[in-house]
Design a protein around this motif. Structure first.
Motif, PDB file in Angstrom:
ATOM      1  N   ASN A 111       0.827  -1.208   0.000  1.00 59.23           N
ATOM      2  CA  ASN A 111       0.000   0.000   0.000  1.00 59.23           C
ATOM      3  C   ASN A 111       0.862   1.259   0.000  1.00 59.23           C
ATOM      4  OD1 ASN A 111      -2.543  -1.108  -0.134  1.00 59.23           O
ATOM      5  ND2 ASN A 111      -2.812  -1.187   2.075  1.00 59.23           N
ATOM      6  N   GLN A 138      -7.430  12.575  -2.667  1.00 60.61           N
ATOM      7  CA  GLN A 138      -8.768  11.997  -2.860  1.00 60.61           C
ATOM      8  C   GLN A 138      -8.755  10.934  -3.956  1.00 60.61           C
ATOM      9  OE1 GLN A 138     -11.403  12.419  -0.985  1.00 60.61           O
ATOM     10  NE2 GLN A 138     -10.490  13.999   0.290  1.00 60.61           N
ATOM     11  N   SER A 158      -6.960   7.883  -2.639  1.00 60.67           N
ATOM     12  CA  SER A 158      -7.823   7.230  -1.669  1.00 60.67           C
ATOM     13  C   SER A 158      -8.881   6.376  -2.364  1.00 60.67           C
ATOM     14  CB  SER A 158      -8.492   8.271  -0.782  1.00 60.67           C
ATOM     15  OG  SER A 158      -9.398   7.666   0.097  1.00 60.67           O
ATOM     16  N   ALA A 159      -9.492   6.915  -3.397  1.00 55.50           N
ATOM     17  CA  ALA A 159     -10.526   6.182  -4.126  1.00 55.50           C
ATOM     18  C   ALA A 159      -9.933   5.001  -4.899  1.00 55.50           C
ATOM     19  CB  ALA A 159     -11.248   7.124  -5.090  1.00 55.50           C
ATOM     20  N   ALA A 160      -8.780   5.186  -5.498  1.00 56.43           N
ATOM     21  CA  ALA A 160      -8.174   4.140  -6.307  1.00 56.43           C
ATOM     22  C   ALA A 160      -7.628   2.984  -5.471  1.00 56.43           C
ATOM     23  CB  ALA A 160      -7.050   4.724  -7.165  1.00 56.43           C
ATOM     24  N   LEU A 161      -7.026   3.285  -4.329  1.00 58.03           N
ATOM     25  CA  LEU A 161      -6.366   2.256  -3.535  1.00 58.03           C
ATOM     26  C   LEU A 161      -7.168   1.821  -2.311  1.00 58.03           C
ATOM     27  CD1 LEU A 161      -2.705   3.610  -3.593  1.00 58.03           C
ATOM     28  CD2 LEU A 161      -3.782   1.952  -5.118  1.00 58.03           C
ATOM     29  N   ASP A 162      -8.314   2.464  -2.074  1.00 55.24           N
ATOM     30  CA  ASP A 162      -9.173   2.138  -0.942  1.00 55.24           C
ATOM     31  C   ASP A 162      -8.431   2.262   0.386  1.00 55.24           C
ATOM     32  OD1 ASP A 162     -11.645   1.512   0.122  1.00 55.24           O
ATOM     33  OD2 ASP A 162     -11.213  -0.634   0.213  1.00 55.24           O
ATOM     34  N   VAL A 163      -7.734   3.377   0.555  1.00 57.94           N
ATOM     35  CA  VAL A 163      -7.084   3.722   1.821  1.00 57.94           C
ATOM     36  C   VAL A 163      -7.557   5.113   2.224  1.00 57.94           C
ATOM     37  CG1 VAL A 163      -5.024   2.299   1.477  1.00 57.94           C
ATOM     38  CG2 VAL A 163      -5.033   4.645   0.670  1.00 57.94           C
ATOM     39  N   SER A 164      -7.439   5.427   3.492  1.00 58.48           N
ATOM     40  CA  SER A 164      -7.928   6.728   3.961  1.00 58.48           C
ATOM     41  C   SER A 164      -6.976   7.847   3.542  1.00 58.48           C
ATOM     42  CB  SER A 164      -8.073   6.724   5.482  1.00 58.48           C
ATOM     43  OG  SER A 164      -6.810   6.691   6.093  1.00 58.48           O
ATOM     44  N   THR A 169      -4.069   8.209   5.924  1.00 57.94           N
ATOM     45  CA  THR A 169      -2.955   7.298   5.667  1.00 57.94           C
ATOM     46  C   THR A 169      -2.048   7.862   4.582  1.00 57.94           C
ATOM     47  OG1 THR A 169      -4.253   5.371   6.303  1.00 57.94           O
ATOM     48  CG2 THR A 169      -2.334   4.968   4.905  1.00 57.94           C
TER      49      THR A 169
END
Length: 112
Positions: free
Chosen positions: A33, A53, A56-62, A65
């Protein structure tokens, strides 16, 4: 939106290491990640790097982070981001042998 304080700029060698890390072999999830975050956030890309943003959307992390990874990369360097930090303080021993014996003694006498 304010300008980014911590901008990720990877060297060609660092980019190559991260790309290899994400495409080959077995790698810990946290390391994978972080490598992907750095690759997406790199300012040396044609489009100047992705925003938090979008990453975050592409890797599904906050987003938090992503901000922590950016901050750690700028402040501590490439190797620090990819290594796992162990606890900083050693564990404190709460019972020594004598205290443990006093704790166990009533239970041992009941079993006899």
């Amino acid at each position: 939106m304010p300008a980014k304080k911590y901008k990720v700029t990877l060297s060609a060698e660092e980019r190559q290491i991260l790309e290899k890390l994400t495409t080959t072999g077995k790698t810990a999830a946290y390391k994978m990640n972080r490598a992907r975050i750095l690759l997406k956030a790199d300012q040396h890309q044609a489009d100047g790097g992705w925003g938090d943003q979008a990453i975050s959307a592409a890797l599904d992390v906050s987003v938090a982070t992503i901000e922590r990874v950016r901050h750690q990369f700028v402040e501590e360097g490439f190797e620090a981001v990819l290594s796992y930090k162990q606890g900083q303080q050693p564990r404190v021993q709460r019972l020594d042998g004598e205290k443990e014996a006093h704790l166990i003694a009533p239970v041992a006498t009941e079993l006899m």
